[in-house]
Design an enzyme around this catalytic site. Structure first.
Site, PDB file in Angstrom:
ATOM      1  N   GLN A  21       1.065  -1.188  -0.209  1.00  0.00           N
ATOM      2  CA  GLN A  21      -0.116  -0.195  -0.072  1.00  0.00           C
ATOM      3  C   GLN A  21       0.830   0.992   0.021  1.00  0.00           C
ATOM      4  O   GLN A  21       1.458   1.605   0.869  1.00  0.00           O
ATOM      5  CB  GLN A  21      -0.874   0.029   1.317  1.00  0.00           C
ATOM      6  CG  GLN A  21      -1.647   1.311   1.480  1.00  0.00           C
ATOM      7  CD  GLN A  21      -2.567   1.571   0.833  1.00  0.00           C
ATOM      8  OE1 GLN A  21      -3.849   0.602   0.654  1.00  0.00           O
ATOM      9  NE2 GLN A  21      -2.800   2.740  -0.231  1.00  0.00           N
ATOM     10  N   ALA A  23       1.884   5.442  -1.412  1.00  0.00           N
ATOM     11  CA  ALA A  23       1.028   6.626  -1.312  1.00  0.00           C
ATOM     12  C   ALA A  23       0.350   7.037  -2.504  1.00  0.00           C
ATOM     13  O   ALA A  23      -0.854   7.784  -2.482  1.00  0.00           O
ATOM     14  CB  ALA A  23       2.001   8.035  -0.972  1.00  0.00           C
ATOM     15  N   ALA A  25      -0.151   4.210  -4.898  1.00  0.00           N
ATOM     16  CA  ALA A  25      -0.667   3.138  -5.791  1.00  0.00           C
ATOM     17  C   ALA A  25      -0.600   1.836  -4.712  1.00  0.00           C
ATOM     18  O   ALA A  25       0.113   1.986  -3.492  1.00  0.00           O
ATOM     19  CB  ALA A  25       0.059   2.930  -6.915  1.00  0.00           C
ATOM     20  N   VAL A  27      -0.356  -2.395  -4.827  1.00  0.00           N
ATOM     21  CA  VAL A  27       0.040  -3.401  -5.592  1.00  0.00           C
ATOM     22  C   VAL A  27      -0.507  -4.696  -5.117  1.00  0.00           C
ATOM     23  O   VAL A  27      -0.426  -5.044  -4.029  1.00  0.00           O
ATOM     24  CB  VAL A  27       1.608  -3.423  -5.584  1.00  0.00           C
ATOM     25  CG1 VAL A  27       2.197  -4.488  -6.529  1.00  0.00           C
ATOM     26  CG2 VAL A  27       2.294  -1.951  -6.007  1.00  0.00           C
ATOM     27  N   ASP A 141      12.996   7.058 -10.831  1.00  0.00           N
ATOM     28  CA  ASP A 141      12.778   6.761  -9.239  1.00  0.00           C
ATOM     29  C   ASP A 141      13.918   5.334  -9.150  1.00  0.00           C
ATOM     30  O   ASP A 141      13.547   4.391  -8.634  1.00  0.00           O
ATOM     31  CB  ASP A 141      11.522   6.427  -8.931  1.00  0.00           C
ATOM     32  CG  ASP A 141      11.255   6.002  -7.550  1.00  0.00           C
ATOM     33  OD1 ASP A 141      11.992   6.430  -6.654  1.00  0.00           O
ATOM     34  OD2 ASP A 141      10.243   5.393  -7.048  1.00  0.00           O
TER      35      ASP A 141
HETATM   36  P1  AMP Z   1       6.223  -1.114  -7.130  1.00  0.00           P
HETATM   37  O1  AMP Z   1       5.245  -0.194  -6.296  1.00  0.00           O
HETATM   38  O2  AMP Z   1       5.982  -1.130  -8.396  1.00  0.00           O
HETATM   39  O3  AMP Z   1       7.886  -0.807  -6.865  1.00  0.00           O
HETATM   40  O4  AMP Z   1       6.141  -2.469  -6.403  1.00  0.00           O
HETATM   41  C1  AMP Z   1       6.135  -2.763  -5.137  1.00  0.00           C
HETATM   42  C2  AMP Z   1       6.761  -4.152  -4.803  1.00  0.00           C
HETATM   43  O5  AMP Z   1       6.019  -5.398  -5.385  1.00  0.00           O
HETATM   44  C3  AMP Z   1       8.098  -4.301  -5.278  1.00  0.00           C
HETATM   45  O6  AMP Z   1       9.245  -3.947  -4.431  1.00  0.00           O
HETATM   46  C4  AMP Z   1       8.253  -5.783  -5.740  1.00  0.00           C
HETATM   47  O7  AMP Z   1       8.555  -6.448  -4.569  1.00  0.00           O
HETATM   48  C5  AMP Z   1       6.967  -6.262  -6.095  1.00  0.00           C
HETATM   49  N1  AMP Z   1       6.551  -6.310  -7.543  1.00  0.00           N
HETATM   50  C6  AMP Z   1       6.308  -5.234  -8.295  1.00  0.00           C
HETATM   51  N2  AMP Z   1       6.016  -5.618  -9.618  1.00  0.00           N
HETATM   52  C7  AMP Z   1       6.558  -6.764  -9.548  1.00  0.00           C
HETATM   53  C8  AMP Z   1       6.672  -7.967 -10.563  1.00  0.00           C
HETATM   54  N3  AMP Z   1       6.419  -7.481 -11.931  1.00  0.00           N
HETATM   55  N4  AMP Z   1       6.702  -9.287 -10.394  1.00  0.00           N
HETATM   56  C9  AMP Z   1       7.114  -9.340  -8.892  1.00  0.00           C
HETATM   57  N5  AMP Z   1       7.148  -8.496  -7.988  1.00  0.00           N
HETATM   58  C10 AMP Z   1       6.854  -7.299  -8.267  1.00  0.00           C
END
Ligand code: AMP
Length: 233
Positions: A21, A23, A25, A27, A141
């Site tokens: 979670q 600020a 988005a 995931v 980033d």
């Molecule tokens: P993000 O906000 O895109 O940096 O994603 C947050 C976290 O989710 C990352 O630090 C990864 O641990 C995991 N994550 C994001 N995208 C992927 C992906 N395509 N495959 C696997 N883990 C992911």
């Protein structure tokens, strides 16, 4: 999967596993069309004017998808984009299964006293960033959390770039120099006493990029400005 096709996105996400979670988005981990999938959902920010918020959120989603596609076209490892929904601002991405962040990998390798093994990784990061910048993609980033390492059965590892939400297309050496400066700051604060490792990364960037000299020159200028600012402050 037929069931997913008829399911509205909020309903689909209510059944998914929330893994972060942030600020800007959320995931999620889910299964989409039978494939392990990461869903990134940008939600509205109440403190912003709704029209401006919608524009900004839309732009970030478009930029993220555009940069991923541009990288993948150039042979740079980034997750496959499965599906994008511009109404709910959701991007459905290939889950890089069995991966860990470069941040975690560096931390655990240093703990196990195998720091020498990290040299190849620093070089690999330098090479992938050189290729990305030569395609005029500025990540916006760069941190070691936004790089994933997938360990393969043959002992090799594949490096992926993720989280292109702040990325943009630019040919300017200054933008690329700032991109590297952001990484340097993040790298050295997350992994203390790794100056030599970071220098190795930069050296490999310089060798691999066709346009590295002007970028490194800009990086040096930005570093100098940063130092002057911290002396004044
Ligand atoms: P993000 O906000 O895109 O940096 O994603 C947050 C976290 O989710 C990352 O630090 C990864 O641990 C995991 N994550 C994001 N995208 C992927 C992906 N395509 N495959 C696997 N883990 C992911």
């Amino acid at each position: 999967m037929a069931q997913e096709k008829s399911m509205a996105i909020p309903e689909f996400l209510s059944k998914a596993e929330l893994i972060k979670q942030g600020a800007e988005a959320r995931v999620y981990r889910a299964e989409f069309l039978g494939k392990p999938t990461i869903v990134k959902e940008r939600f509205p920010k109440r403190y912003r004017h709704p029209v401006l918020d919608e524009k900004l959120t839309h732009r970030r989603t478009v930029q993220e998808v555009r940069s991923i596609l541009r990288c993948r076209r150039a042979g740079i490892s980034a997750p496959v984009v499965y599906f994008v929904d511009y109404t709910s601002h959701c991007i459905f991405l290939e889950e890089i299964a069995g991966s860990s962040t470069v941040r975690d990998h560096i931390a655990s390798t240093r703990q196990s006293d195998c720091s020498k093994e990290l040299g190849w990784l620093a070089e690999r990061v330098g090479q992938i960033l050189a290729k990305m910048h030569d395609e005029d993609v500025v990540h916006g980033d760069l941190t070691t959390s936004n790089m994933l390492l997938r360990h393969q059965e043959d002992g090799e590892s594949e490096l992926f770039l993720i989280d292109f939400g702040l990325s943009y297309i630019s040919a300017l050496p200054e933008d690329k120099g700032v991109d590297l400066y952001v990484l340097e700051k993040a790298f050295l604060s997350t992994h203390p006493n790794t100056e030599t490792l970071f220098e190795r990364l930069l050296k490999s960037y310089a060798v691999a990029s066709k346009k590295s000299s002007s970028v490194i020159k800009k990086l040096d200028e930005v570093r100098l400005r940063g130092r002057k600012r911290s002396m004044v402050g």
